[in-house]
Enzyme design. Structure first.
Site, PDB file in Angstrom:
ATOM      1  CG  ASP A  69       6.106  -6.964   8.294  1.00  0.00           C
ATOM      2  OD1 ASP A  69       5.255  -6.439   7.558  1.00  0.00           O
ATOM      3  OD2 ASP A  69       6.468  -6.440   9.368  1.00  0.00           O
ATOM      4  CD  GLU A 127       2.974  -1.740   9.414  1.00  0.00           C
ATOM      5  OE1 GLU A 127       2.780  -0.674  10.036  1.00  0.00           O
ATOM      6  OE2 GLU A 127       2.640  -2.859   9.876  1.00  0.00           O
ATOM      7  CD  GLU A 128       2.791  -5.449  12.228  1.00  0.00           C
ATOM      8  OE1 GLU A 128       2.901  -4.650  13.182  1.00  0.00           O
ATOM      9  OE2 GLU A 128       1.690  -5.818  11.784  1.00  0.00           O
ATOM     10  CG  HIS A 352      -0.757  -6.664  16.531  1.00  0.00           C
ATOM     11  ND1 HIS A 352       0.337  -5.866  16.816  1.00  0.00           N
ATOM     12  CD2 HIS A 352      -1.029  -6.438  15.217  1.00  0.00           C
ATOM     13  CE1 HIS A 352       0.697  -5.198  15.717  1.00  0.00           C
ATOM     14  NE2 HIS A 352      -0.126  -5.540  14.743  1.00  0.00           N
TER      15      HIS A 352
END
Length: 381
Positions: A69, A127-128, A352
């Site tokens: 993702d 996962e995020e 990020h």
């Protein structure tokens, strides 16, 4: 495989999809794997893919996991393969992880006649975003019969060409909290007739830091960060309420269990002292990633044989979180870090960040590491 892995990574980077919406991404993975002979492909959820390669001889089942993702970030890079989807970006390296494991499946399938055992490739969604995709895949049986599980993370703070494998705690449990402080709004020129949730919230933010410095053993790692403070709509109005939210990161289970009650006691004490009320919500995230020590030491030797002992970096644990920990509840597992930064070429932005990128030479390092590690673990037949 290196050029092909780079092409896969760039395709995925151009077409990011955020957690639980990886429709095109999972279709691309499944279609790519369909061209690899010998794989048994399943879709345990609508946006995840699992492929299994069964060797010519009996042996253990080894799982290799990649997360797929992206993040809800608008990319600011200008390279030719930048995201084509506004508000979505592979800003953490998952595009690289996916491409590496696609390469691993391709390489191992070419040598299946020499392989014992079974390799299960897990392309995991979400996962995020808690609750994440790993827990649901585990519940659906992707770890059934698995002896060991491995994965990796391209790691921007570490130079390309280096690998770090911690033995023991590697990544923290990422919990989050939300708090609404309700006071009494009114005119900003008459504050004594109000109960000011902003002033109270400011004291809460400061006091929460003392939860770390004055209620926790200094030898126990913990991060408590207030990351949202939302209140008010006009310069001359004291609002009725203020909203605070943030994250707590820990390793120790007993500390993780005790922190929420301490936080709530501090917040309520301050708010009630000034006549406000509090709604407090604490949500537990993923478990901490704790690498199996014996397996980590074994993989140290794999790295030393494959790349040379000077490739290994003595890493410290990170307070970042990862749902790879869900797989480690079912089998010994190791989550490795593969250097992907390069100061000389400007690849310096953190994970990020809207300008995050990786030195693509790290893809080949990751592929070579996972190939060597998987073959070594299969040798336990």
């Amino acid at each position: 495989m290196a050029p092909q892995v780079v092409r896969w990574r760039r395709h995925l980077h151009q077409h990011p999809e955020v957690a639980f919406h990886e429709v095109d991404t999972s279709r691309f993975i499944a279609d790519t794997l369909a061209h690899v002979p010998g794989l048994v492909i399943t879709r345990p959820t609508p946006t995840s893919v699992v492929a299994e390669l069964r060797g010519a001889r009996p042996g253990p089942t080894i799982a290799v996991r990649a997360d797929i993702d992206a993040l809800p970030i608008h990319e600011e890079n200008e390279h030719a393969y930048r995201s084509t989807r506004a508000g979505a970006m592979h800003a953490c390296g998952h595009d690289g992880h996916t491409a590496i494991v696609l390469g691993l499946a391709t390489v191992l399938a070419q040598h299946v006649a020499q392989l014992p055992g079974t390799v299960r490739f897990i392309f995991q969604h979400a996962e995020e975003l808690s609750p994440g995709g790993a827990e649901s895949l585990v519940q659906l049986g992707v770890m059934d019969g698995v002896r060991q599980v491995i994965g990796l993370h391209l790691w921007a703070p570490m130079p390309v060409g280096r690998i770090g494998i911690l033995a023991g705690p590697a990544m923290a449990a990422p919990d989050n909290f939300q708090c609404t402080i309700t006071g009494k709004g009114g005119h900003a020129a008459i504050p004594h007739a109000c109960v000011d949730p902003i002033a109270i919230g400011a004291q809460v933010v400061t006091a929460l830091q003392q939860v770390v410095t004055r209620t926790v053993d200094p030898l126990d790692p913990i991060v408590l960060s207030v990351t949202q403070f939302i209140a008010g709509s006009a310069f001359n109005v004291i609002p009725n309420s203020a909203y605070l939210a943030g994250t707590v990161r820990t390793f120790e289970p007993t500390l993780r269990d005790s922190v929420p009650a301490t936080m709530e006691r501090v917040i309520r004490g301050i708010a009630e002292a000034f006549g406000a009320t509090v709604a407090f919500h604490y949500e537990r995230g993923y478990r901490p990633v704790v690498n199996d020590r014996a397996l980590a030491e074994r993989l140290h030797q794999v790295v030393a044989r494959t790349f040379g002992a000077d490739t290994l970096v003595d890493l410290r644990p990170t307070m970042g979180g990862e749902d790879f920990s869900a797989y480690q509840q079912r089998a010994p597992g190791v989550f490795a870090f593969v250097g992907a930064g390069n100061v000389e070429t400007g690849i310096v932005h953190p994970h990020h960040h809207p300008r995050f990128d990786v030195d693509e030479r790290a893809l080949d390092v990751g592929l070579r590491y996972l190939t060597a590690a998987t073959i070594d673990l299969l040798s336990d037949a």
